[in-house]
Design a protein around this motif. Structure first.
Motif, PDB file in Angstrom:
ATOM      1  N   ALA B 203       0.826  -1.204   0.000  1.00 22.06           N
ATOM      2  CA  ALA B 203       0.000   0.000   0.000  1.00 22.06           C
ATOM      3  C   ALA B 203       0.862   1.257   0.000  1.00 22.06           C
ATOM      4  O   ALA B 203       0.594   2.221  -0.732  1.00 22.06           O
ATOM      5  N   GLU B 204       1.922   1.233   0.808  1.00 22.49           N
ATOM      6  CA  GLU B 204       2.800   2.392   0.896  1.00 22.49           C
ATOM      7  C   GLU B 204       3.489   2.659  -0.446  1.00 22.49           C
ATOM      8  O   GLU B 204       3.576   3.793  -0.909  1.00 22.49           O
ATOM      9  N   ALA B 205       3.962   1.578  -1.082  1.00 23.93           N
ATOM     10  CA  ALA B 205       4.659   1.714  -2.357  1.00 23.93           C
ATOM     11  C   ALA B 205       3.734   2.292  -3.420  1.00 23.93           C
ATOM     12  O   ALA B 205       4.114   3.206  -4.160  1.00 23.93           O
ATOM     13  N   ALA B 223      11.901  -8.181 -10.271  1.00 25.57           N
ATOM     14  CA  ALA B 223      10.966  -9.060 -10.965  1.00 25.57           C
ATOM     15  C   ALA B 223      10.108  -8.268 -11.939  1.00 25.57           C
ATOM     16  O   ALA B 223       9.791  -8.746 -13.029  1.00 25.57           O
ATOM     17  N   GLU B 224       9.740  -7.067 -11.540  1.00 23.19           N
ATOM     18  CA  GLU B 224       8.903  -6.265 -12.423  1.00 23.19           C
ATOM     19  C   GLU B 224       8.968  -4.799 -12.033  1.00 23.19           C
ATOM     20  O   GLU B 224       9.103  -4.461 -10.868  1.00 23.19           O
ATOM     21  N   LEU B 225       8.907  -3.941 -13.028  1.00 28.22           N
ATOM     22  CA  LEU B 225       8.848  -2.507 -12.787  1.00 28.22           C
ATOM     23  C   LEU B 225       7.466  -2.040 -13.154  1.00 28.22           C
ATOM     24  O   LEU B 225       7.017  -2.226 -14.287  1.00 28.22           O
ATOM     25  N   MET B 226       6.738  -1.471 -12.211  1.00 30.17           N
ATOM     26  CA  MET B 226       5.356  -1.087 -12.462  1.00 30.17           C
ATOM     27  C   MET B 226       5.199   0.424 -12.339  1.00 30.17           C
ATOM     28  O   MET B 226       5.592   1.014 -11.342  1.00 30.17           O
ATOM     29  N   THR B 227       4.641   1.028 -13.367  1.00 27.35           N
ATOM     30  CA  THR B 227       4.379   2.467 -13.302  1.00 27.35           C
ATOM     31  C   THR B 227       3.028   2.696 -12.639  1.00 27.35           C
ATOM     32  O   THR B 227       2.039   2.051 -12.987  1.00 27.35           O
ATOM     33  N   ILE B 228       2.991   3.582 -11.651  1.00 22.47           N
ATOM     34  CA  ILE B 228       1.744   3.884 -10.941  1.00 22.47           C
ATOM     35  C   ILE B 228       1.228   5.210 -11.484  1.00 22.47           C
ATOM     36  O   ILE B 228       1.769   6.270 -11.171  1.00 22.47           O
ATOM     37  N   THR B 238      -7.270   7.709  -1.673  1.00 20.64           N
ATOM     38  CA  THR B 238      -6.814   7.113  -2.933  1.00 20.64           C
ATOM     39  C   THR B 238      -6.745   5.589  -2.796  1.00 20.64           C
ATOM     40  O   THR B 238      -6.972   4.851  -3.750  1.00 20.64           O
ATOM     41  N   ARG B 239      -6.435   5.145  -1.577  1.00 17.77           N
ATOM     42  CA  ARG B 239      -6.287   3.701  -1.358  1.00 17.77           C
ATOM     43  C   ARG B 239      -7.599   2.948  -1.542  1.00 17.77           C
ATOM     44  O   ARG B 239      -7.606   1.743  -1.697  1.00 17.77           O
ATOM     45  N   GLU B 240      -8.727   3.682  -1.478  1.00 18.30           N
ATOM     46  CA  GLU B 240     -10.016   3.007  -1.652  1.00 18.30           C
ATOM     47  C   GLU B 240     -10.503   3.047  -3.090  1.00 18.30           C
ATOM     48  O   GLU B 240     -11.569   2.528  -3.399  1.00 18.30           O
ATOM     49  N   THR B 241      -9.715   3.685  -3.988  1.00 16.29           N
ATOM     50  CA  THR B 241     -10.160   3.756  -5.371  1.00 16.29           C
ATOM     51  C   THR B 241      -9.917   2.430  -6.096  1.00 16.29           C
ATOM     52  O   THR B 241      -9.094   1.615  -5.664  1.00 16.29           O
ATOM     53  N   GLU B 242     -10.638   2.261  -7.200  1.00 17.16           N
ATOM     54  CA  GLU B 242     -10.549   1.018  -7.969  1.00 17.16           C
ATOM     55  C   GLU B 242      -9.159   0.857  -8.594  1.00 17.16           C
ATOM     56  O   GLU B 242      -8.581  -0.226  -8.583  1.00 17.16           O
ATOM     57  N   GLU B 243      -8.598   1.988  -9.128  1.00 17.77           N
ATOM     58  CA  GLU B 243      -7.284   1.923  -9.764  1.00 17.77           C
ATOM     59  C   GLU B 243      -6.221   1.479  -8.771  1.00 17.77           C
ATOM     60  O   GLU B 243      -5.365   0.645  -9.085  1.00 17.77           O
ATOM     61  N   GLY B 245      -6.666  -0.292  -6.138  1.00 23.36           N
ATOM     62  CA  GLY B 245      -6.883  -1.715  -5.873  1.00 23.36           C
ATOM     63  C   GLY B 245      -6.308  -2.595  -6.971  1.00 23.36           C
ATOM     64  O   GLY B 245      -5.736  -3.663  -6.693  1.00 23.36           O
ATOM     65  N   THR B 246      -6.426  -2.121  -8.218  1.00 19.50           N
ATOM     66  CA  THR B 246      -5.897  -2.895  -9.347  1.00 19.50           C
ATOM     67  C   THR B 246      -4.379  -3.044  -9.242  1.00 19.50           C
ATOM     68  O   THR B 246      -3.832  -4.133  -9.402  1.00 19.50           O
ATOM     69  N   TYR B 247      -3.704  -1.897  -8.931  1.00 24.12           N
ATOM     70  CA  TYR B 247      -2.243  -1.953  -8.778  1.00 24.12           C
ATOM     71  C   TYR B 247      -1.852  -2.890  -7.647  1.00 24.12           C
ATOM     72  O   TYR B 247      -0.958  -3.734  -7.793  1.00 24.12           O
ATOM     73  N   ALA B 248      -2.519  -2.717  -6.495  1.00 21.99           N
ATOM     74  CA  ALA B 248      -2.164  -3.512  -5.313  1.00 21.99           C
ATOM     75  C   ALA B 248      -2.383  -4.994  -5.591  1.00 21.99           C
ATOM     76  O   ALA B 248      -1.557  -5.844  -5.210  1.00 21.99           O
ATOM     77  N   ARG B 249      -3.485  -5.300  -6.302  1.00 22.28           N
ATOM     78  CA  ARG B 249      -3.803  -6.707  -6.599  1.00 22.28           C
ATOM     79  C   ARG B 249      -2.751  -7.297  -7.531  1.00 22.28           C
ATOM     80  O   ARG B 249      -2.272  -8.406  -7.317  1.00 22.28           O
ATOM     81  N   ARG B 250      -2.366  -6.518  -8.519  1.00 26.50           N
ATOM     82  CA  ARG B 250      -1.375  -6.999  -9.486  1.00 26.50           C
ATOM     83  C   ARG B 250      -0.032  -7.298  -8.772  1.00 26.50           C
ATOM     84  O   ARG B 250       0.592  -8.323  -9.015  1.00 26.50           O
TER      85      ARG B 250
END
Lengths: 261, 267
Positions: B203-205, B223-228, B238-243, B245-250
């Motif tokens: 969540a912090e990241a 392992a992977e570089l993810m652009t937020i 922001t942590r409750e938004t769908e986007e 959640g998508t990042y965190a889930r991935r």
């Protein structure tokens, strides 16, 4: 709470003296075995003309031996921790030397250095040297790595690293070592005087003891204790003045057995 | 995002390996890690304990020599402690004998910076993190969160182009941590600089980063570089938004694939 903690030890000590006074009278203990505290107290004043100059001689030996130990042990500790190589080479030798019972060296020192003050302050020095060395080394080594890394990332040179980070970090241990050493310096000076002296409290104690003058023995011990207490109190005051951050911190951490009272 | 381009300094990590020799054989802590942090970017190194993320941070700072590969900051190879940066560790590492203000000023003292000018800046920084009235206090008189705030002020005093943070909020309670996350974002938005932020909190990241480098368990690899691509400023909601959640889930899925997290609930 605070004033009670200050007063209670004195009350307890007064009760102890009163019991002693009463017991000596009640059981008819002879004065050359155990004198009454009131007799000792009277001698403290009456014999001050003899005891005070003797106490000054002994105090000089203690303080000089102690200061010499600080002056040698602290720089040596700095050198020893500055390089692993130096420490590996010298530290085992120093520890082995420490295993020699230094009190046993006192007669030898008397032969080498004579009956004067040098012998006494040397014994005091030998006894108080090691605790200061070890505690200073522990203090200098106890600095958290993170602090050193941060200082390096700020571009600190060797001098700043030592004076701004390492030395202040070591001060609590240094004072701890000096307090232990101060009591040992008292032992060293008095042992030196026992071996051979024509001045000092050790001399007074030996003469009084051979005369079965127990009042004088107790009075001498009281003076000697006072010298030790004064030295300790001076160190404590310097500590409070130098590292108040540590003293106040320590008071918070001080173990309290009767936490609820 | 555009306004921050050019602020800060770029960090280039090129096939860096770290081997720690040990009695039970050598330990490979980092295995050919390559990473490019853009100037002004907020990049998180996210991974489980022992994945070498702190090792990588120390290597970037030049505080711990690495075994192989090259690290460059602003195009210059790091060979000794790199000093044009600020560092925040998990522990504040304040000097116990110095007041809060004097601790922040250590940064100026060791660098030989002008005392008067930087005292004013230190006071302004302390004021910004709510420590103005505590500047004369000793560290042990402060709470853990306040101590860490002070250590952040110390890291920022000389306005470095690069800020390295090693789990800076890992030892704090959850509420203080949330609060300091937002404070850090605010500081970074106002005074752009490159940040490399080590954490093990997904969540912090996601909340703080422009990009998250997800690291594998030992030996550490990226392992992977993810652009937020979440808009800033981000808030706790922001942590409750769908986007979000998508990042965190991935990220969670990536950790599950690597065996760091379990796929199924424990019965």
């Amino acid at each position: 709470m605070k004033s009670r903690r200050g007063v209670l030890p004195f009350v307890a000590f007064a009760v102890f003296l009163a019991l002693w006074e009463w017991a000596v009278a009640a059981f008819h203990v002879r004065p050359f075995v155990l004198p009454r505290p009131s007799q000792v107290a009277a001698a403290l004043v009456a014999e001050a003309g003899q005891l005070m100059p003797a106490a000054i001689v002994t105090a000089e030996e203690i303080v000089l031996g102690f200061l010499l130990a600080v002056a040698v042990a602290v720089p040596l500790a700095v050198v020893l921790v500055s390089s692993k190589w130096v420490e590996d080479a010298l530290f085992p030798i120093i520890v082995s030397a420490q295993l020699v019972p230094k009190v046993a060296l006192a007669p030898l020192l008397t032969v080498w250095l004579g009956l004067g003050m040098t012998t006494k302050l040397t014994v005091a020095f030998l006894l108080s040297f090691f605790p200061i060395l070890i505690d200073t080394m522990i203090g200098l080594k106890s600095v958290e790595t993170g602090k050193l890394l941060l200082a390096r990332s700020m571009g600190a040179g060797a001098g700043a690293m030592f004076f701004k980070i390492r030395l202040p970090s070591a001060l609590p241990n240094l004072f701890g070592g000096m307090k232990v050493a101060s009591t040992l310096a008292v032992v060293g000076a008095i042992v030196g005087e026992f071996i051979g002296a024509n001045a000092g409290l050790g001399n007074v104690l030996l003469i009084a003891n051979s005369n079965y003058d127990m009042v004088m023995v107790f009075a001498g011990i009281t003076y000697l204790t006072a010298v030790g207490m004064i030295l300790f109190a001076v160190l404590d005051a310097i500590e409070r003045w130098t590292i108040p951050w540590h003293v106040s911190h320590r008071q918070l951490l001080e173990p309290t057995i009767h936490a609820k009272s | 995002m555009e306004s921050r381009v050019g602020a800060g300094v770029g960090v280039r990590v090129d096939r860096v390996s770290q081997v720690f020799p040990g009695e039970a054989g050598d330990l490979l802590a980092l295995d050919e890690v390559s990473l490019n942090v853009a100037p002004g970017e907020f990049l998180s190194l996210l991974g489980p304990s022992g994945c070498g993320k702190s090792t990588l941070l120390l290597a970037i700072a030049g505080l711990q020599p690495h075994s192989r590969g090259r690290i460059a900051i602003g195009g210059r190879t790091v060979e000794r402690p790199y000093t044009n940066l600020g560092i925040v560790f998990q522990e504040p590492f304040l000097l116990e004998w110095r007041s809060v203000l004097a601790n922040v000023m250590l940064q100026a003292e060791l660098r030989g910076l002008d005392a008067q000018r930087y005292t004013a800046r230190a006071e302004a920084l302390l004021d910004r993190v709510g420590l103005a009235q505590f500047k004369g206090r000793l560290p042990h008189e402060l709470s853990g969160g306040m101590r860490q705030r002070a250590s952040i002020c110390r890291a920022l005093l000389h306005d470095p182009p690069l800020l390295l943070m090693d789990e800076p909020f890992g030892a704090l309670d959850a509420l203080t941590r949330d609060d300091l996350n937002l404070e850090l974002q605010d500081i970074w938005l106002r005074s752009p600089k490159t940040v490399v932020f080590v954490t093990h909190s997904i969540a912090e990241a996601v909340l703080l980063s422009d990009r998250v480098a997800i690291m594998s368990p030992r030996p550490g690899r990226i392992a992977e570089l993810m652009t937020i691509a979440l808009p800033r400023p981000r808030g706790l909601d922001t942590r409750e938004t769908e986007e979000f959640g998508t990042y965190a889930r991935r990220i969670r899925e990536i950790f599950t694939e690597m065996g760091v997290l379990r796929a199924e609930p424990v019965r």
